[in-house]
Motif scaffolding. Structure first.
Motif, PDB file in Angstrom:
ATOM      1  N   PRO A  18       0.837  -1.204   0.000  1.00 41.88           N
ATOM      2  CA  PRO A  18       0.000   0.000   0.000  1.00 41.88           C
ATOM      3  C   PRO A  18       0.874   1.257   0.000  1.00 41.88           C
ATOM      4  N   ALA A  19       0.569   2.192  -0.872  1.00 41.30           N
ATOM      5  CA  ALA A  19       1.346   3.427  -0.928  1.00 41.30           C
ATOM      6  C   ALA A  19       0.569   4.486  -1.692  1.00 41.30           C
ATOM      7  N   THR A  20       0.757   5.730  -1.308  1.00 43.48           N
ATOM      8  CA  THR A  20       0.163   6.869  -2.009  1.00 43.48           C
ATOM      9  C   THR A  20       1.279   7.780  -2.499  1.00 43.48           C
ATOM     10  N   ALA A  21       1.006   8.495  -3.565  1.00 43.02           N
ATOM     11  CA  ALA A  21       2.018   9.346  -4.160  1.00 43.02           C
ATOM     12  C   ALA A  21       2.370  10.505  -3.231  1.00 43.02           C
ATOM     13  N   PRO A  22       3.659  10.755  -3.005  1.00 46.87           N
ATOM     14  CA  PRO A  22       4.063  11.888  -2.178  1.00 46.87           C
ATOM     15  C   PRO A  22       3.956  13.196  -2.954  1.00 46.87           C
ATOM     16  N   ALA A  23       4.050  14.316  -2.235  1.00 54.63           N
ATOM     17  CA  ALA A  23       3.984  15.629  -2.875  1.00 54.63           C
ATOM     18  C   ALA A  23       5.214  15.855  -3.747  1.00 54.63           C
ATOM     19  N   LEU A  24       5.046  16.643  -4.806  1.00 55.11           N
ATOM     20  CA  LEU A  24       6.150  16.914  -5.715  1.00 55.11           C
ATOM     21  C   LEU A  24       7.315  17.624  -5.019  1.00 55.11           C
ATOM     22  N   ARG A  25       7.031  18.356  -3.968  1.00 54.22           N
ATOM     23  CA  ARG A  25       8.113  19.072  -3.275  1.00 54.22           C
ATOM     24  C   ARG A  25       9.087  18.118  -2.582  1.00 54.22           C
ATOM     25  N   THR A  26       8.726  16.844  -2.465  1.00 53.10           N
ATOM     26  CA  THR A  26       9.622  15.875  -1.817  1.00 53.10           C
ATOM     27  C   THR A  26      10.537  15.172  -2.818  1.00 53.10           C
ATOM     28  N   LEU A  27      10.433  15.507  -4.114  1.00 48.00           N
ATOM     29  CA  LEU A  27      11.260  14.826  -5.112  1.00 48.00           C
ATOM     30  C   LEU A  27      12.765  14.955  -4.852  1.00 48.00           C
ATOM     31  N   PRO A  28      13.256  16.098  -4.324  1.00 49.34           N
ATOM     32  CA  PRO A  28      14.694  16.145  -3.998  1.00 49.34           C
ATOM     33  C   PRO A  28      15.131  15.047  -3.027  1.00 49.34           C
ATOM     34  N   GLY A  80      12.653  15.514   9.429  1.00 48.26           N
ATOM     35  CA  GLY A  80      11.466  16.300   9.093  1.00 48.26           C
ATOM     36  C   GLY A  80      10.200  15.521   9.315  1.00 48.26           C
ATOM     37  N   PRO A  81       9.744  15.388  10.547  1.00 40.89           N
ATOM     38  CA  PRO A  81       8.555  14.565  10.819  1.00 40.89           C
ATOM     39  C   PRO A  81       7.272  15.102  10.195  1.00 40.89           C
ATOM     40  N   ASP A  82       7.272  16.362   9.776  1.00 41.81           N
ATOM     41  CA  ASP A  82       6.070  16.968   9.208  1.00 41.81           C
ATOM     42  C   ASP A  82       6.067  16.970   7.686  1.00 41.81           C
ATOM     43  N   TRP A  83       7.027  16.307   7.065  1.00 40.55           N
ATOM     44  CA  TRP A  83       7.112  16.323   5.604  1.00 40.55           C
ATOM     45  C   TRP A  83       6.088  15.407   4.954  1.00 40.55           C
ATOM     46  N   GLY A  84       5.528  14.508   5.717  1.00 40.18           N
ATOM     47  CA  GLY A  84       4.410  13.706   5.226  1.00 40.18           C
ATOM     48  C   GLY A  84       4.766  12.619   4.229  1.00 40.18           C
ATOM     49  N   VAL A  85       5.990  12.068   4.308  1.00 45.19           N
ATOM     50  CA  VAL A  85       6.389  10.967   3.428  1.00 45.19           C
ATOM     51  C   VAL A  85       6.598   9.725   4.276  1.00 45.19           C
ATOM     52  N   THR A  86       5.882   8.666   3.976  1.00 45.07           N
ATOM     53  CA  THR A  86       6.011   7.440   4.750  1.00 45.07           C
ATOM     54  C   THR A  86       7.227   6.646   4.275  1.00 45.07           C
ATOM     55  N   PRO A  87       7.881   5.921   5.168  1.00 47.07           N
ATOM     56  CA  PRO A  87       9.070   5.151   4.769  1.00 47.07           C
ATOM     57  C   PRO A  87       8.811   4.135   3.670  1.00 47.07           C
ATOM     58  N   VAL A  88       7.585   3.603   3.570  1.00 47.98           N
ATOM     59  CA  VAL A  88       7.313   2.591   2.555  1.00 47.98           C
ATOM     60  C   VAL A  88       7.524   3.146   1.152  1.00 47.98           C
ATOM     61  N   VAL A  89       7.273   4.428   0.958  1.00 52.33           N
ATOM     62  CA  VAL A  89       7.461   5.034  -0.357  1.00 52.33           C
ATOM     63  C   VAL A  89       8.938   5.015  -0.729  1.00 52.33           C
ATOM     64  N   PHE A  90       9.798   5.317   0.224  1.00 52.78           N
ATOM     65  CA  PHE A  90      11.234   5.266  -0.036  1.00 52.78           C
ATOM     66  C   PHE A  90      11.702   3.826  -0.266  1.00 52.78           C
ATOM     67  N   GLY A 108       2.659  -3.029  -7.464  1.00 56.11           N
ATOM     68  CA  GLY A 108       1.343  -2.503  -7.786  1.00 56.11           C
ATOM     69  C   GLY A 108       1.150  -1.055  -7.396  1.00 56.11           C
ATOM     70  N   THR A 109       2.242  -0.332  -7.184  1.00 56.00           N
ATOM     71  CA  THR A 109       2.168   1.062  -6.715  1.00 56.00           C
ATOM     72  C   THR A 109       2.387   2.024  -7.882  1.00 56.00           C
ATOM     73  N   TYR A 110       1.500   2.002  -8.857  1.00 57.30           N
ATOM     74  CA  TYR A 110       1.671   2.823 -10.059  1.00 57.30           C
ATOM     75  C   TYR A 110       1.629   4.331  -9.790  1.00 57.30           C
ATOM     76  N   PRO A 111       0.972   4.823  -8.728  1.00 58.90           N
ATOM     77  CA  PRO A 111       1.047   6.270  -8.458  1.00 58.90           C
ATOM     78  C   PRO A 111       2.452   6.768  -8.118  1.00 58.90           C
ATOM     79  N   LEU A 112       3.373   5.866  -7.826  1.00 59.18           N
ATOM     80  CA  LEU A 112       4.729   6.281  -7.444  1.00 59.18           C
ATOM     81  C   LEU A 112       5.672   6.362  -8.640  1.00 59.18           C
ATOM     82  N   ALA A 113       5.134   6.419  -9.849  1.00 59.21           N
ATOM     83  CA  ALA A 113       5.979   6.404 -11.038  1.00 59.21           C
ATOM     84  C   ALA A 113       6.967   7.566 -11.062  1.00 59.21           C
ATOM     85  N   VAL A 114       6.538   8.757 -10.698  1.00 56.66           N
ATOM     86  CA  VAL A 114       7.427   9.931 -10.781  1.00 56.66           C
ATOM     87  C   VAL A 114       8.565   9.854  -9.762  1.00 56.66           C
ATOM     88  N   PRO A 115       8.300   9.644  -8.477  1.00 49.14           N
ATOM     89  CA  PRO A 115       9.433   9.523  -7.546  1.00 49.14           C
ATOM     90  C   PRO A 115      10.317   8.310  -7.846  1.00 49.14           C
TER      91      PRO A 115
END
Length: 443
Positions: free
Chosen positions: A224-234, A357-367, A395-402
């Motif tokens: 399970p994963a959701t796409a992170p915000a574009l500002r987290t791409l760095p 940055g606990p408030d950046w809103g990116v879960t470790p599973v995305v990384f 099956g996490t196709y929303p994560l294509a950009v990161p």
């Protein structure tokens, strides 16, 4: 006098194309069926520690587990070295060499040894993947069909490519990544024509259908994963930098370990695989997360919310066990261990990000998911395959950009550090050893 053979007529070309497509379809079905049985047998074999725990515990359990894996590792290594040396390791480099005409697929020997030896070695707990043997097995099926059909050189190379695609599609239930693997990884060896290209697609499709019919249709590592915000791409670019270095280090460690194992074999035969098997067997009961291919490791780690230091320890342990297992000389791939190692690195990176940055809103599973593609890319140097394989696996196709960001940066960093594709290096090593053996032969 002109000795150029006359061009084939359109009717003859269509007949040849139909025959090639039919052969690729046969290869896909057979490879999918054999590969699925291969995987189910490995899953069944890996249950032996649980049965052993029912019989004993304490130090006796550790000793027995160590002895079991040690005996299996030495026995399989002996069979491989004496009967079919090319069955050791992944086998992908052997397929690439055969497509280029520099290696030979002795399918009558490779098929039984790779199948049974792979089940024994991977099932014993060694940190190896099933994908390499599956690709080699499928390519051996293709070589068998090629021999029976008396195919020419171009058609044979196309059939081997179709077998490789069918094997990877079966191993990971990832047909699109399998097709891209042939196009991207074997681009120098693949005889690109319309019929060979269609043959690869058909073999991959039918192998996947056979796999899904036997084993189900869900992604092998659905997460399970959701796409992170574009500002987290760095952050994903930074992760790619880390993985680029890890990938180059992993490739170097594998090659150095193989060289050391070869030297050790000449001085003290079978001591090295015995030591590796003994350590891996003990870890099967003492620290089971550090061994086996690791396909289910990611979901386990996510459920446990593992701490940063433990993740770093696990990543270090899996790095060492992966290198040691692959260099032992038994049949087994490096894809799956690489993906589980990458997941550990990605989860550790995500845990560090949450501390900073606990408030950046990116879960470790995305990384963790992005790291799978990134480390694969840094080692194999096939970024498109890394992206698509990870998306199909999880099956996490929303994560294509990161994911694409991580793979791109990892590829650039690995290139900057002077890293070379792992299978190119393994094939070069194999050819060098074969040339050295030829010079030693009398006459």
């Amino acid at each position: 006098m002109d000795t150029t053979p006359p061009a084939a007529s359109p009717i003859a070309r269509r007949r040849e194309a139909r025959r090639h497509i039919a052969l690729c379809a046969v290869v896909g079905v057979i490879a999918g069926a054999i590969g699925s049985v291969f995987h189910l047998a490995i899953d069944a074999a890996l249950r032996w520690p649980a049965y052993l725990r029912q019989l004993m515990d304490g130090p006796l359990l550790v000793v027995c587990a160590a002895l079991i894996t040690m005996v299996v590792t030495v026995a399989v290594t002996y069979v491989v070295r004496h009967y079919v040396p090319e069955a050791s390791g992944s086998g992908i480099q052997e397929v690439e060499g055969a497509m280029a005409g520099s290696r030979q697929v002795r399918w009558a020997r490779v098929l039984p040894v790779k199948f049974l030896g792979g089940i024994a070695a991977i099932g014993s707990g060694l940190v190896l993947g099933r994908e390499g043997p599956t690709i080699h097995i499928a390519a051996s099926v293709a070589a068998m069909c090629s021999d029976f059909a008396r195919a020419g050189r171009t058609e044979r190379a196309g059939l081997l490519a179709a077998g490789a695609a069918a094997g990877l599609a079966c191993a990971f239930n990832a047909p699109v990544a399998a097709i891209l693997f042939v196009i991207e990884e074997t681009r120098r060896e693949f005889p690109y024509t319309y019929r060979t290209y269609m043959g690869v697609i058909i073999a991959s499709l039918l192998a996947t259908i056979a796999t899904e019919w036997i084993g189900g249709v869900a992604p092998d590592m659905s997460l399970p994963a959701t796409a992170p915000a574009l500002r987290t791409l760095p952050l994903f670019a930074l992760l790619g930098c880390v993985l680029g270095g890890v990938g180059v280090l992993l490739n170097s460690a594998v090659l150095r370990a193989l060289a050391f194992a070869g030297t050790a074999q000449t001085r003290a035969p079978y001591v090295y695989p015995a030591v590796v098997g003994c350590v891996i067997g003990a870890l099967m009961v003492l620290y089971p997360q550090s061994v086996t291919g690791g396909e289910s490791l990611v979901r386990t780690l996510l459920a446990q919310q593992t701490a940063l230091l433990l993740l770093l320890l696990l990543a270090t342990a899996r790095f060492c066990t992966t290198v040691a297992s692959y260099s032992s000389g038994v049949p087994g791939g490096i894809f799956a261990p690489m993906l589980s190692l990458a997941a550990c690195v990605g989860l550790a990176f995500g845990a560090a990000v949450n501390i900073v940055g606990p408030d950046w809103g990116v879960t470790p599973v995305v990384f963790a998911i992005a790291a799978m593609g990134g480390l694969f890319t840094a080692s194999v140097r096939a970024p498109l395959v890394g992206v698509v394989l990870t998306l199909e696996l999880t099956g996490t196709y929303p994560l294509a950009v990161p994911l694409l960001t991580t793979c791109l940066v990892a590829n650039l960093v690995a290139s900057f550090l002077g890293g070379k594709p792992i299978y190119d290096q393994l094939l070069a090593r194999t050819l060098a050893l074969a040339a050295a053996d030829d010079t030693k032969k009398p006459g």
